[in-house]
Design a protein around this motif. Structure first.
Motif, PDB file in Angstrom:
ATOM      1  N   LEU A  86       0.836  -1.215   0.000  1.00 35.44           N
ATOM      2  CA  LEU A  86       0.000   0.000   0.000  1.00 35.44           C
ATOM      3  C   LEU A  86       0.861   1.252   0.000  1.00 35.44           C
ATOM      4  N   ALA A  87       1.945   1.236   0.767  1.00 37.08           N
ATOM      5  CA  ALA A  87       2.841   2.398   0.795  1.00 37.08           C
ATOM      6  C   ALA A  87       3.506   2.593  -0.570  1.00 37.08           C
ATOM      7  N   HIS A 109       1.015  -6.074  -5.918  1.00 36.47           N
ATOM      8  CA  HIS A 109       1.159  -4.642  -6.223  1.00 36.47           C
ATOM      9  C   HIS A 109      -0.100  -4.118  -6.922  1.00 36.47           C
ATOM     10  N   GLU A 110      -0.576  -4.856  -7.902  1.00 37.42           N
ATOM     11  CA  GLU A 110      -1.774  -4.420  -8.628  1.00 37.42           C
ATOM     12  C   GLU A 110      -2.958  -4.311  -7.674  1.00 37.42           C
ATOM     13  N   ARG A 111      -3.093  -5.321  -6.799  1.00 36.87           N
ATOM     14  CA  ARG A 111      -4.256  -5.317  -5.895  1.00 36.87           C
ATOM     15  C   ARG A 111      -4.129  -4.243  -4.829  1.00 36.87           C
ATOM     16  N   GLY A 280      -0.523   4.749   3.345  1.00 38.09           N
ATOM     17  CA  GLY A 280      -1.079   3.519   2.824  1.00 38.09           C
ATOM     18  C   GLY A 280      -2.467   3.196   3.291  1.00 38.09           C
ATOM     19  N   ALA A 281      -3.304   4.200   3.475  1.00 36.88           N
ATOM     20  CA  ALA A 281      -4.707   3.895   3.740  1.00 36.88           C
ATOM     21  C   ALA A 281      -5.216   3.045   2.586  1.00 36.88           C
ATOM     22  N   PRO A 282      -6.038   2.036   2.886  1.00 37.14           N
ATOM     23  CA  PRO A 282      -6.419   1.100   1.828  1.00 37.14           C
ATOM     24  C   PRO A 282      -6.967   1.791   0.587  1.00 37.14           C
ATOM     25  N   HIS A 283      -6.446   1.373  -0.522  1.00 32.90           N
ATOM     26  CA  HIS A 283      -6.912   1.875  -1.813  1.00 32.90           C
ATOM     27  C   HIS A 283      -8.199   1.142  -2.145  1.00 32.90           C
ATOM     28  N   PRO A 284      -9.124   1.799  -2.851  1.00 28.36           N
ATOM     29  CA  PRO A 284     -10.370   1.119  -3.185  1.00 28.36           C
ATOM     30  C   PRO A 284     -10.145  -0.209  -3.916  1.00 28.36           C
TER      31      PRO A 284
END
Ligand code: BJW
Length: 287
Positions: A86-87, A109-111, A280-284
Motif C-alpha cells: 500500500l505504501a 502490487h496491482e491489488r 497507505g490507507a487502503p486503496h479502493p
C-alpha cells in the motif's frame, strides 16, 4: 518507527521527482507469500531451484512443476496486499513520475493500487503454450486454466477453493493448449531464460531516469534484475534499501533501512509526506 529512520531518508524521497520502487519477494513475505532464499521459510529451503524453476525441470516432470505453481497460485490468491504494497502505491500517487519494478510473480502490487508495475520475471497468472508463446489467446484468462485443472483433477482440489491447490509438492498434469495441443506452462521466467525484453528495457530506462531508487525485499543475487539498482546508481540516483538483512546491494545504498517492508515503508512515506493516507490507507482496489 520514526526514530528508526535516519534523518534525510524521508527528505530524499519527498524531494524526488521520479522514484523507482524495485521490489523482491520480501515485500510479499508479510502477506504470507514465501520468499525464495530465506533460511527456514524460503521456497528453496524445501525444494531445489533446479528441480522446479528451469525449463529442463518442466520438461522432465511437468506434473510436479505445474502442481507446485498451482499450489503457489492458490496461496497468492488467498493473500492480501500488506502495508508495504500500500505504501508503494501511495508513492506512485504522490510522485507521479514513479515506476514500480518487481521481480515478483504475484499480483499484490496491482491489488494494492499500483498501476502497471513492470514484472521482470513474469506472472503466476499468465500461463502460456510451451510451443508457441503467441498462443495465450487459447487461454484468455487464468481462471479458465484453473477450471480446466479442477475438472481434470477433482480430487486434488478443495471444494470452494477458487484455484486448484494440490498442496506443496502435489502433482497436477498441466492443461494442453487449446490451439495446438502442446503443454501449457507457467508464464514465469525460469533460470537460463531471457527476461521479457520490453519489461527489461522499460525497467532499465526508468532506473536511468530516476532520482531515487528504493530497493525493497530482494536478496539482489539474481541477474539481470540485480543490475537495475546499479543502473540507477551509475546514473546518479540516490539508492535507499529496505531489508531486515544485509544484501550484496548494501554498498550501493546511501541509506540502508533494516526492517520489514510492512513496517518501514509506511513509516518512510508518512515521514516524507506526513499523512496517514499517504502511508497507505487502503486503496479502493485492495482485495
Ligand atoms: C524482507 C522481508 C520483509 C524477507 N520485508 N524484506 C550474472 C552472474 C551470475 C549468474 C548470472 C548472471 N546473469 C545471468 C545469470 C544466471 C541467472 C542468475 O542470476 N543466477 C544467479 C542466481 C547465480 N539468471 C538467469 O538465468 C536469468 N536469465 C538470464 O540471465 O538469461 C540470459 C542468460 C541465459 C543463460 C545464461 C546466461 C544468461 C533468469 C532469472 C530468472 C529468475 N527466476 C526466479 C523464479 C521465477 C519464477 C518463480 O517464481 O518460480 O525469480 S528465481 C527467484 O529469484 C525469482 C525471484 O524473482 C528471484 C529473486 O529473488 P528475490 O525476490 O530477491 O527473493 P529472495 O528470496 O532471494 O530474497 C528475499 C529478500 O527479502 C531477502 O533479502 C530477505 O532478507 C528479504 N526479506 N522478509 C523486507 N518482511
Amino acid at each position: 518507527m520514526e526514530s528508526l529512520l535516519p534523518p534525510g531518508a524521508a527528505a530524499l524521497l519527498r524531494q524526488a521527482r521520479r522514484v523507482v520502487v524495485f521490489t523482491g519477494a520480501g515485500i510479499s513475505a508479510e502477506s504470507g507469500v514465501p520468499t525464495f532464499r530465506d533460511d527456514l521459510t524460503g521456497l528453496w529451503a524445501r525444494f531445489d531451484a533446479e528441480q522446479l524453476a528451469t525449463p529442463e525441470a518442466f520438461h522432465a516432470d511437468p506434473e510436479l512443476v505445474w502442481g507446485w505453481y498451482e499450489w503457489r497460485r492458490a496461496r497468492v490468491r488467498r493473500a492480501r496486499p500488506n502495508p508495504g504494497h500500500l505504501a508503494t502505491a501511495a508513492i506512485e500517487r504522490l510522485v507521479p513520475g514513479s515506476v514500480v519494478v518487481t521481480q515478483n510473480v504475484d499480483d499484490l502490487h496491482e491489488r494494492a493500487g499500483s498501476t502497471a508495475p513492470i514484472h521482470l520475471h513474469g506472472s503466476l497468472f499468465a500461463p502460456r503454450c510451451v510451443a508457441e508463446p503467441a498462443h495465450p489467446a487459447a487461454f484468455p484468462d487464468a481462471e479458465a486454466v484453473s477450471r480446466d485443472v479442477r475438472a481434470a483433477q477433482p480430487a486434488a482440489v478443495a471444494d470452494g477453493d477458487e484455484a486448484a491447490d494440490p498442496g506443496e509438492g502435489g502433482r497436477i498434469p498441466p492443461p494442453r493448449c487449446g490451439r495446438c495441443g502442446a503443454l501449457v506452462r507457467p508464464g514465469v521466467v525460469w533460470f537460463g531464460e531471457t527476461l521479457p525484453e520490453a519489461a527489461l528495457t522499460a525497467a532499465a530506462e526508468a532506473a536511468a531516469a530516476c532520482d531515487v531508487l528504493l530497493i525493497v525485499g530482494t536478496s539482489g543475487v539474481v541477474y539481470p534484475a540485480a543490475e537495475i539498482p546499479r543502473i540507477a546508481a551509475r546514473a546518479g540516483a540516490t539508492v535507499i534499501q529496505v531489508n531486515p538483512e544485509p544484501t550484496p546491494l548494501d554498498g550501493l545504498c546511501a541509506v540502508n533501512l533494516r526492517g520489514s517492508a510492512a513496517r518501514v515503508l509506511p513509516a518512510l512515506v508518512e515521514s516524507a509526506w506526513g499523512s496517514a493516507e499517504a502511508a497507505g490507507a487502503p486503496h479502493p482496489a485492495v482485495s
